[in-house]
Design a protein around this motif. Structure first.
Motif, PDB file in Angstrom:
ATOM      1  N   ALA A  52       0.831  -1.206   0.000  1.00  0.00           N
ATOM      2  CA  ALA A  52       0.000   0.000   0.000  1.00  0.00           C
ATOM      3  C   ALA A  52       0.867   1.258   0.000  1.00  0.00           C
ATOM      4  O   ALA A  52       0.632   2.191  -0.773  1.00  0.00           O
ATOM      5  CB  ALA A  52      -0.931   0.002   1.204  1.00  0.00           C
ATOM      6  N   GLU A  53       1.871   1.276   0.856  1.00  0.00           N
ATOM      7  CA  GLU A  53       2.730   2.454   0.943  1.00  0.00           C
ATOM      8  C   GLU A  53       3.480   2.681  -0.368  1.00  0.00           C
ATOM      9  O   GLU A  53       3.563   3.809  -0.862  1.00  0.00           O
ATOM     10  CB  GLU A  53       3.721   2.306   2.097  1.00  0.00           C
ATOM     11  CG  GLU A  53       4.551   3.542   2.332  1.00  0.00           C
ATOM     12  CD  GLU A  53       5.457   3.438   3.550  1.00  0.00           C
ATOM     13  OE1 GLU A  53       6.057   4.465   3.890  1.00  0.00           O
ATOM     14  OE2 GLU A  53       5.589   2.344   4.143  1.00  0.00           O
ATOM     15  N   TYR A  54       4.009   1.628  -0.945  1.00  0.00           N
ATOM     16  CA  TYR A  54       4.757   1.744  -2.190  1.00  0.00           C
ATOM     17  C   TYR A  54       3.870   2.271  -3.324  1.00  0.00           C
ATOM     18  O   TYR A  54       4.290   3.117  -4.109  1.00  0.00           O
ATOM     19  CB  TYR A  54       5.358   0.393  -2.576  1.00  0.00           C
ATOM     20  CG  TYR A  54       6.272   0.461  -3.772  1.00  0.00           C
ATOM     21  CD1 TYR A  54       7.610   0.815  -3.623  1.00  0.00           C
ATOM     22  CD2 TYR A  54       5.809   0.179  -5.048  1.00  0.00           C
ATOM     23  CE1 TYR A  54       8.459   0.890  -4.720  1.00  0.00           C
ATOM     24  CE2 TYR A  54       6.650   0.250  -6.151  1.00  0.00           C
ATOM     25  CZ  TYR A  54       7.972   0.599  -5.978  1.00  0.00           C
ATOM     26  OH  TYR A  54       8.811   0.676  -7.071  1.00  0.00           O
ATOM     27  N   ARG A 131       8.368  14.178  -4.184  1.00  0.00           N
ATOM     28  CA  ARG A 131       6.943  14.006  -3.826  1.00  0.00           C
ATOM     29  C   ARG A 131       6.790  13.144  -2.583  1.00  0.00           C
ATOM     30  O   ARG A 131       5.960  13.421  -1.727  1.00  0.00           O
ATOM     31  CB  ARG A 131       6.161  13.386  -4.995  1.00  0.00           C
ATOM     32  CG  ARG A 131       5.935  14.319  -6.154  1.00  0.00           C
ATOM     33  CD  ARG A 131       5.190  15.615  -5.775  1.00  0.00           C
ATOM     34  NE  ARG A 131       3.978  15.340  -5.034  1.00  0.00           N
ATOM     35  CZ  ARG A 131       3.638  15.970  -3.891  1.00  0.00           C
ATOM     36  NH1 ARG A 131       4.389  16.923  -3.396  1.00  0.00           N
ATOM     37  NH2 ARG A 131       2.523  15.653  -3.270  1.00  0.00           N
ATOM     38  N   LEU A 132       7.586  12.090  -2.493  1.00  0.00           N
ATOM     39  CA  LEU A 132       7.516  11.231  -1.312  1.00  0.00           C
ATOM     40  C   LEU A 132       7.943  11.996  -0.061  1.00  0.00           C
ATOM     41  O   LEU A 132       7.307  11.874   0.991  1.00  0.00           O
ATOM     42  CB  LEU A 132       8.388   9.986  -1.499  1.00  0.00           C
ATOM     43  CG  LEU A 132       7.860   8.962  -2.497  1.00  0.00           C
ATOM     44  CD1 LEU A 132       8.922   7.901  -2.758  1.00  0.00           C
ATOM     45  CD2 LEU A 132       6.572   8.328  -2.003  1.00  0.00           C
ATOM     46  N   ALA A 133       8.982  12.794  -0.172  1.00  0.00           N
ATOM     47  CA  ALA A 133       9.451  13.582   0.973  1.00  0.00           C
ATOM     48  C   ALA A 133       8.371  14.573   1.405  1.00  0.00           C
ATOM     49  O   ALA A 133       8.122  14.758   2.602  1.00  0.00           O
ATOM     50  CB  ALA A 133      10.747  14.312   0.626  1.00  0.00           C
ATOM     51  N   ALA A 134       7.709  15.199   0.450  1.00  0.00           N
ATOM     52  CA  ALA A 134       6.652  16.168   0.761  1.00  0.00           C
ATOM     53  C   ALA A 134       5.465  15.506   1.459  1.00  0.00           C
ATOM     54  O   ALA A 134       4.795  16.126   2.280  1.00  0.00           O
ATOM     55  CB  ALA A 134       6.187  16.867  -0.522  1.00  0.00           C
ATOM     56  N   ARG A 135       5.224  14.237   1.143  1.00  0.00           N
ATOM     57  CA  ARG A 135       4.107  13.500   1.748  1.00  0.00           C
ATOM     58  C   ARG A 135       4.518  12.728   2.998  1.00  0.00           C
ATOM     59  O   ARG A 135       3.697  12.077   3.624  1.00  0.00           O
ATOM     60  CB  ARG A 135       3.545  12.496   0.735  1.00  0.00           C
ATOM     61  CG  ARG A 135       2.938  13.130  -0.483  1.00  0.00           C
ATOM     62  CD  ARG A 135       2.460  12.092  -1.453  1.00  0.00           C
ATOM     63  NE  ARG A 135       1.279  11.434  -0.917  1.00  0.00           N
ATOM     64  CZ  ARG A 135       0.734  10.332  -1.404  1.00  0.00           C
ATOM     65  NH1 ARG A 135       1.263   9.761  -2.448  1.00  0.00           N
ATOM     66  NH2 ARG A 135      -0.330   9.813  -0.866  1.00  0.00           N
ATOM     67  N   GLY A 136       5.806  12.756   3.316  1.00  0.00           N
ATOM     68  CA  GLY A 136       6.279  11.995   4.466  1.00  0.00           C
ATOM     69  C   GLY A 136       6.369  10.504   4.193  1.00  0.00           C
ATOM     70  O   GLY A 136       6.363   9.693   5.115  1.00  0.00           O
ATOM     71  N   GLY A 137       6.465  10.136   2.915  1.00  0.00           N
ATOM     72  CA  GLY A 137       6.533   8.721   2.543  1.00  0.00           C
ATOM     73  C   GLY A 137       7.954   8.234   2.427  1.00  0.00           C
ATOM     74  O   GLY A 137       8.909   9.003   2.411  1.00  0.00           O
ATOM     75  N   ARG A 138       8.100   6.933   2.369  1.00  0.00           N
ATOM     76  CA  ARG A 138       9.386   6.272   2.200  1.00  0.00           C
ATOM     77  C   ARG A 138       9.737   6.142   0.740  1.00  0.00           C
ATOM     78  O   ARG A 138       8.881   5.902  -0.077  1.00  0.00           O
ATOM     79  CB  ARG A 138       9.249   4.835   2.696  1.00  0.00           C
ATOM     80  CG  ARG A 138       9.751   4.567   3.991  1.00  0.00           C
ATOM     81  CD  ARG A 138       9.445   3.089   4.299  1.00  0.00           C
ATOM     82  NE  ARG A 138       9.490   2.965   5.701  1.00  0.00           N
ATOM     83  CZ  ARG A 138      10.574   2.619   6.357  1.00  0.00           C
ATOM     84  NH1 ARG A 138      11.640   2.263   5.721  1.00  0.00           N
ATOM     85  NH2 ARG A 138      10.579   2.602   7.650  1.00  0.00           N
ATOM     86  N   ALA A 139      11.023   6.209   0.453  1.00  0.00           N
ATOM     87  CA  ALA A 139      11.470   6.041  -0.927  1.00  0.00           C
ATOM     88  C   ALA A 139      11.544   4.567  -1.315  1.00  0.00           C
ATOM     89  O   ALA A 139      11.462   4.227  -2.474  1.00  0.00           O
ATOM     90  CB  ALA A 139      12.827   6.693  -1.124  1.00  0.00           C
TER      91      ALA A 139
END
Length: 180
Positions: A52-54, A131-139
């Motif tokens: 889901a996160e990916y 975009r991931l950094a802006a959303r607080g997501g993992r790369a």
């Protein structure tokens, strides 16, 4: 900003065309995306929350997607012996066959000169990381490029999890990956 909007529109259109090209048999684009991710992910990265996160979706949506894939015999479910709530999904032979199909978009990209492919990959990776950094997501990332990846006389080893790695796992996606 006009060129940025144009690029976004191109990426969006390519994504939609790719999704419509992959729609077929008894699978929808979300299910195809899940199969493609699972085919590239190591054994530590195949829980519904990781998929889901990916893919940028909710855990509930992904759980339903994975259950549908299991009913259709594209994936199998394995519960952890240590924590029965923890589930990992693995591709079946049928799942690997579907995930391994070459998409038309892949063929179009492969037709570009090698230097343009490299530039495109680097540029899109930079945009994705932003975009991931802006959303607080993992790369996420490849196991082999992780700060915790070790090569020993016995083979590869994950120093974070204190576990030996199968030879193929070095080239697979890991949700625990930390850039070296």
């Amino acid at each position: 900003m006009k060129i940025a909007n144009h690029i976004r529109a191109l990426v969006s259109r390519l994504t939609r065309l790719d999704a419509s090209d992959t729609w077929g048999d008894d699978l929808n684009p979300a299910q195809i995306s899940a199969l493609e991710y699972l085919s590239c992910a190591n054994r530590f990265s195949r829980a519904p929350s990781h998929v889901a996160e990916y893919l940028g979706t909710t855990r509930g949506t992904m759980s339903q997607t994975l259950k549908a894939l299991m009913r259709k015999s594209y994936v199998s479910e394995t519960r952890s012996e240590a924590d029965k709530r923890s589930i990992r999904y693995d591709l079946t032979e049928t799942g690997f066959a579907v995930a391994g199909r070459t998409a038309a978009l892949t063929e179009a990209i492969a037709a570009l000169p090698a230097d343009r492919q490299t530039d495109l990959a680097e540029t899109l990776s930079t945009v994705l990381k932003s975009r991931l950094a802006a959303r607080g997501g993992r790369a996420f990332g490849m196991c082999r490029s992780c700060a915790y990846h070790r090569t020993t006389g016995d083979g590869a080893f994950c120093a974070l999890l204190s576990l030996p790695l199968a030879p193929e796992e070095g080239d697979q996606i890991c949700h625990e990956q930390v850039a070296a």
